[in-house]
Design an enzyme around this catalytic site. Structure first.
Site, mmCIF file in Angstrom:
data_model
loop_
_atom_site.group_PDB
_atom_site.id
_atom_site.type_symbol
_atom_site.label_atom_id
_atom_site.label_comp_id
_atom_site.label_asym_id
_atom_site.label_seq_id
_atom_site.Cartn_x
_atom_site.Cartn_y
_atom_site.Cartn_z
ATOM 1 N N SER A 11 0.820 -1.209 0.000
ATOM 2 C CA SER A 11 0.000 0.000 0.000
ATOM 3 C C SER A 11 0.855 1.260 0.000
ATOM 4 C CB SER A 11 -0.882 0.010 1.254
ATOM 5 O OG SER A 11 -0.049 -0.032 2.404
ATOM 6 N N CYS A 73 3.011 -7.288 1.679
ATOM 7 C CA CYS A 73 2.010 -6.663 2.538
ATOM 8 C C CYS A 73 1.268 -7.765 3.304
ATOM 9 C CB CYS A 73 1.041 -5.882 1.647
ATOM 10 S SG CYS A 73 -0.399 -5.258 2.520
ATOM 11 N N THR A 75 -1.511 -7.381 5.093
ATOM 12 C CA THR A 75 -2.953 -7.217 4.924
ATOM 13 C C THR A 75 -3.414 -7.886 3.628
ATOM 14 O OG1 THR A 75 -2.678 -5.072 5.998
ATOM 15 C CG2 THR A 75 -4.790 -5.483 4.921
HETATM 16 N N1 DGL Z 1 2.268 -2.797 4.831
HETATM 17 C C1 DGL Z 1 0.976 -3.338 4.881
HETATM 18 C C2 DGL Z 1 0.863 -4.598 5.652
HETATM 19 O O1 DGL Z 1 1.838 -5.328 5.671
HETATM 20 C C3 DGL Z 1 -0.209 -2.435 4.825
HETATM 21 C C4 DGL Z 1 -0.367 -1.375 5.862
HETATM 22 C C5 DGL Z 1 -1.591 -0.550 5.531
HETATM 23 O O2 DGL Z 1 -1.700 -0.088 4.389
HETATM 24 O O3 DGL Z 1 -2.445 -0.401 6.407
HETATM 25 O O4 DGL Z 1 -0.146 -4.933 6.204
#
Ligand code: DGL
Length: 261
Positions: A11, A73, A75
């Protein structure tokens, strides 16, 4: 052999913590990084929205002719990886499985997970840990403020210390703490100080790099050249602090960023 680049997305700037580890382990490879800054944060969005966003970013990377995709990421890995593997016919690596493999190898049974709200809600970490280590005890904590603070570059000031303290103060008696969001390695120093004991603080990027290397060599996908690889960075919105945080993370004076629609 395959000289196409490796695609990677997040993100925002968090995935750069993964990119750094990939570059360390596979320095001859070329990389294309997309920071989906127009849609940041992923952590507070629904699974349906995350699936839509991942689809778009993977389509962008496929259009740029990458040979493999790394979802850098937590998420997106926890909520969309399986769906993406059904839709796209390209190898896709997330951050959870390689990390769980490492935990199992270390025989850890008491594990803490800090991640975004969406990741914790999905239970993706705990489910995968339990599949592999059935008697593991997992303590989960959502830390919704940390990723936005990391984008802001607030990773070692008083506010960051207070936030980290508040989020992890109730996590007790663990052998390992998974930084289940790729933004969190930016807080590693203060997390270390806060835990005060001998806890293995896990930067998932290191495990992802091992997994990617293994996959690339097992499938003859390695870059054939001896040169050091090139990295191109694209953002979906340029009005953000990405450059400053990425420069300090990558220890570079200059980073070129391009806009992607
Ligand atoms: N860096 C991301 C993760 O590993 C996303 C963080 C976000 O956009 O809230 O979850």
């Amino acid at each position: 052999m395959n000289d196409k680049p490796i695609g990677i997305f997040d993100s925002g700037v968090g995935g750069v913590t993964v990119l750094k580890e990939l570059q360390k382990l596979l320095p001859n490879e070329d990389y294309i990084y997309i920071g989906d800054t127009a849609s940041f944060p992923y952590g507070s969005k629904s699974k349906k929205t995350i699936i839509e966003l991942c689809k778009k970013r993977i389509e962008n990377l496929i259009d740029m002719e990458v040979k493999i995709i790394v979802i850098a990421c937590g998420t997106a890995t926890s909520q969309a990886l399986e769906e993406m593997r059904k839709i796209f016919n390209i190898p896709i690596i997330g951050i959870i499985k390689p990390t769980v493999k490492y935990l199992k190898g270390k025989n850890y049974k008491n594990i803490g997970v800090i991640a975004t709200t969406g990741t914790i809600r999905s239970n993706g970490w705990e489910e995968n840990i339990r599949k592999s280590i059935p008697d593991a005890k997992v303590q989960n904590k959502a830390c919704p403020l940390l990723a936005p603070m990391a984008e802001e570059g607030w990773t070692n000031n008083e506010i960051a210390k207070l936030a980290v303290h508040e989020y992890i103060k109730d996590i007790k008696d663990i052998e390992a703490l998974i930084l289940g969001c790729t933004h969190y390695p930016l807080f590693k120093e203060i997390i270390e100080r806060e835990l005060k004991s001998n806890v293995d603080i896990i930067n998932t990027g290191e495990m992802v790099a091992e997994e990617l290397k293994e996959f690339i060599y097992a499938n003859n996908l390695e870059n054939s050249t001896e040169k050091s690889g090139n990295t191109e960075i694209f953002l979906t919105d340029l009005e953000c602090n990405f450059i400053n945080v990425a420069k300090s993370l990558m220890q570079k004076d200059r980073i070129d960023i391009q806009k992607i629609d």
